[in-house]
Design an enzyme around this catalytic site. Sequence first.
Site, mmCIF file in Angstrom:
data_model
loop_
_atom_site.group_PDB
_atom_site.id
_atom_site.type_symbol
_atom_site.label_atom_id
_atom_site.label_comp_id
_atom_site.label_asym_id
_atom_site.label_seq_id
_atom_site.Cartn_x
_atom_site.Cartn_y
_atom_site.Cartn_z
ATOM 1 N N ASP A 13 0.801 -1.241 -0.055
ATOM 2 C CA ASP A 13 -0.015 0.091 -0.060
ATOM 3 C C ASP A 13 0.967 1.129 0.019
ATOM 4 O O ASP A 13 0.449 2.148 0.603
ATOM 5 C CB ASP A 13 -1.015 -0.023 0.986
ATOM 6 C CG ASP A 13 -1.608 -1.010 1.266
ATOM 7 O OD1 ASP A 13 -2.378 -1.462 0.228
ATOM 8 O OD2 ASP A 13 -1.746 -1.846 2.485
ATOM 9 N N LYS A 16 1.960 2.070 -5.114
ATOM 10 C CA LYS A 16 2.724 1.574 -6.301
ATOM 11 C C LYS A 16 1.709 2.097 -7.586
ATOM 12 O O LYS A 16 2.292 2.185 -8.675
ATOM 13 C CB LYS A 16 3.016 0.063 -6.169
ATOM 14 C CG LYS A 16 3.833 -0.389 -5.120
ATOM 15 C CD LYS A 16 4.265 -1.720 -4.972
ATOM 16 C CE LYS A 16 2.996 -2.527 -4.675
ATOM 17 N NZ LYS A 16 2.635 -2.391 -3.114
ATOM 18 N N GLY A 40 -4.516 -4.626 -4.321
ATOM 19 C CA GLY A 40 -5.335 -3.573 -4.942
ATOM 20 C C GLY A 40 -5.143 -2.309 -5.486
ATOM 21 O O GLY A 40 -4.277 -1.780 -4.349
ATOM 22 N N HIS A 41 -5.551 -1.992 -6.401
ATOM 23 C CA HIS A 41 -5.037 -0.647 -6.935
ATOM 24 C C HIS A 41 -6.127 0.295 -7.028
ATOM 25 O O HIS A 41 -7.097 -0.217 -7.708
ATOM 26 C CB HIS A 41 -4.263 -0.673 -8.401
ATOM 27 C CG HIS A 41 -2.939 -1.118 -8.301
ATOM 28 N ND1 HIS A 41 -2.104 -1.227 -7.140
ATOM 29 C CD2 HIS A 41 -2.136 -1.838 -9.241
ATOM 30 C CE1 HIS A 41 -1.055 -1.519 -7.615
ATOM 31 N NE2 HIS A 41 -1.011 -2.167 -8.800
ATOM 32 N N GLN A 222 2.096 -6.234 -2.919
ATOM 33 C CA GLN A 222 2.365 -6.333 -1.686
ATOM 34 C C GLN A 222 3.653 -5.400 -1.499
ATOM 35 O O GLN A 222 3.893 -4.419 -2.340
ATOM 36 C CB GLN A 222 2.310 -7.619 -0.979
ATOM 37 C CG GLN A 222 0.932 -8.043 -1.001
ATOM 38 C CD GLN A 222 0.732 -8.887 -2.184
ATOM 39 O OE1 GLN A 222 1.559 -9.778 -2.464
ATOM 40 N NE2 GLN A 222 -0.629 -8.986 -2.520
HETATM 41 P P1 IMP Z 1 -2.605 -12.930 2.039
HETATM 42 O O1 IMP Z 1 -1.759 -12.229 1.234
HETATM 43 O O2 IMP Z 1 -3.958 -12.572 1.915
HETATM 44 O O3 IMP Z 1 -2.367 -14.246 2.442
HETATM 45 O O4 IMP Z 1 -2.396 -11.946 3.629
HETATM 46 C C1 IMP Z 1 -1.141 -11.876 4.365
HETATM 47 C C2 IMP Z 1 -0.838 -10.732 4.825
HETATM 48 O O5 IMP Z 1 -0.430 -9.969 3.840
HETATM 49 C C3 IMP Z 1 -1.767 -10.010 5.769
HETATM 50 O O6 IMP Z 1 -1.147 -9.323 6.740
HETATM 51 C C4 IMP Z 1 -2.505 -9.106 4.556
HETATM 52 O O7 IMP Z 1 -3.011 -7.937 5.294
HETATM 53 C C5 IMP Z 1 -1.138 -8.665 3.799
HETATM 54 N N1 IMP Z 1 -1.357 -8.170 2.734
HETATM 55 C C6 IMP Z 1 -1.830 -8.995 1.545
HETATM 56 N N2 IMP Z 1 -1.834 -8.371 0.269
HETATM 57 C C7 IMP Z 1 -1.584 -6.926 0.656
HETATM 58 C C8 IMP Z 1 -1.675 -5.773 -0.011
HETATM 59 O O8 IMP Z 1 -1.887 -5.668 -1.089
HETATM 60 N N3 IMP Z 1 -1.389 -4.423 0.688
HETATM 61 C C9 IMP Z 1 -1.129 -4.760 2.193
HETATM 62 N N4 IMP Z 1 -1.191 -5.749 2.786
HETATM 63 C C10 IMP Z 1 -1.439 -6.961 2.189
#
Ligand code: IMP
Length: 445
Positions: A13, A16, A40-41, A222
Amino acid sequence: MPATVIVGAQWGDEGKGKIVDLLALDSDFVCRYQGGPNAGHTIVVDGETFKIRQIPSGVLRGKTCVIGAGCVVDPEVFLTEVDELESRGVSTGVVHLSGEAHLIMPWHVAIDQASERRLGKLQIGTTRRGIGPCYADKAARLGIRVQDLLEPKILRQKIEVALAEKNVWLERVYGVPPLALEEIAAQLESFAQRIRPYVSDTSLLVDQALREGREVLMEGAQGTLLDLDHGTYPFVTSSNTVAGNAATGIGIGPNRIDRVIGIAKAYVTRVGEGPFPTEIEGPDQERVRELGGEFGTVTGRERRCGWLDLVALRYAVRLNGITSLALTKLDVLSHFAELPVCVAYRLRDGSETYGPRVRRVRRGGARCRDFARRHRRGARERRRAALIEDQARPLTAHAFAPSVNAPSGSPSRRRHSSRNAARRSASSDKVYAPAGPTPAVNGSQ
Ligand code: IMP
């Protein structure tokens, strides 16, 4: 410089999407190399807001978009985005999906949700989109890939075999209702018809583009500290987010990458559980959240907010080989009279670590040029910077083991439980020292 990797330098977040959107204007290809609909963008083009999770945002600029082999794809999310984009006049004919990418199946989503519920206070705080279970099946060689959609018989067979096992898990381990084979098979077969035209040999496509000297952007999802190997394990995502994985995730040689642009926010946010040394205490956290609009694009969850953490940022520069850094959301901080910045983590032996080159740092962040310059001015500011460093102290190896102290509840409760666990496990003097002179110690044992 045709091949550029864009990587999040914090916990995701970082903004990007905005930078990718800007650079996409001068690029020919925009590729994603890992992750799935957990990212998510939010992109605003000509006053119109688009929220995209699965398809690279370059689609909005008519650029060739690649979803590489290292990604996981939820076919339903993918097709919903296709429909949404097409209905708003954006052509998806430029989108290419690797046949080697893995499919997120309904059981992955069900298991992700059930597993988080079952973990309760020990949960990771995933996006519950099935990311972890899908990558787990990929590593266990049980996954179903995009190319399987091209062969209806094989697809049906793979669904049958996988679902027989997953239903046992769902029913007996998680105590949730099993999934219906016929329903899933029929749904996947209909998705297959629509996804087929998007399937390509994306590794070859990108290779050809690079040979022709075309501009290729590879965007990471991420952020660095959510990297499966190098992040704050186990509070991480299930793929390698770092720039090195761009080569693997797309299917090109590492020597094809020309530059790596790190994206960092002028402060730090994180969603979900896990250590967060500079998390802001008190009402300023809420203020940053409101001013910065820090709510998840995918889940709508509140993001935890902290002050800029330069130790973590140096770590990200080192891990990714960042050649340039873009700092976003500086304007949010203009509402604050004082800006604390973390310049060092104080370790349990009393020493401080703050960067790969300089071993010692004066308290108060005197060496940090930008915001921390203000801290030189007075003792009060120095105390605030020292406070931030102090917060890093409980980051012992054990602070990362969910069985010992997975954080839960409010930020302050999380910090306390973290401290208590660190105290309980005082026998260990291992420390999490990203960017310190010694390599980071993985403390999840
Ligand atoms: P997962 O990727 O859904 O398995 O989540 C694992 C960890 O990554 C969690 O703490 C989520 O909140 C974090 N996470 C996954 N995708 C994002 C993102 O796009 N932005 C910020 N945190 C993310």
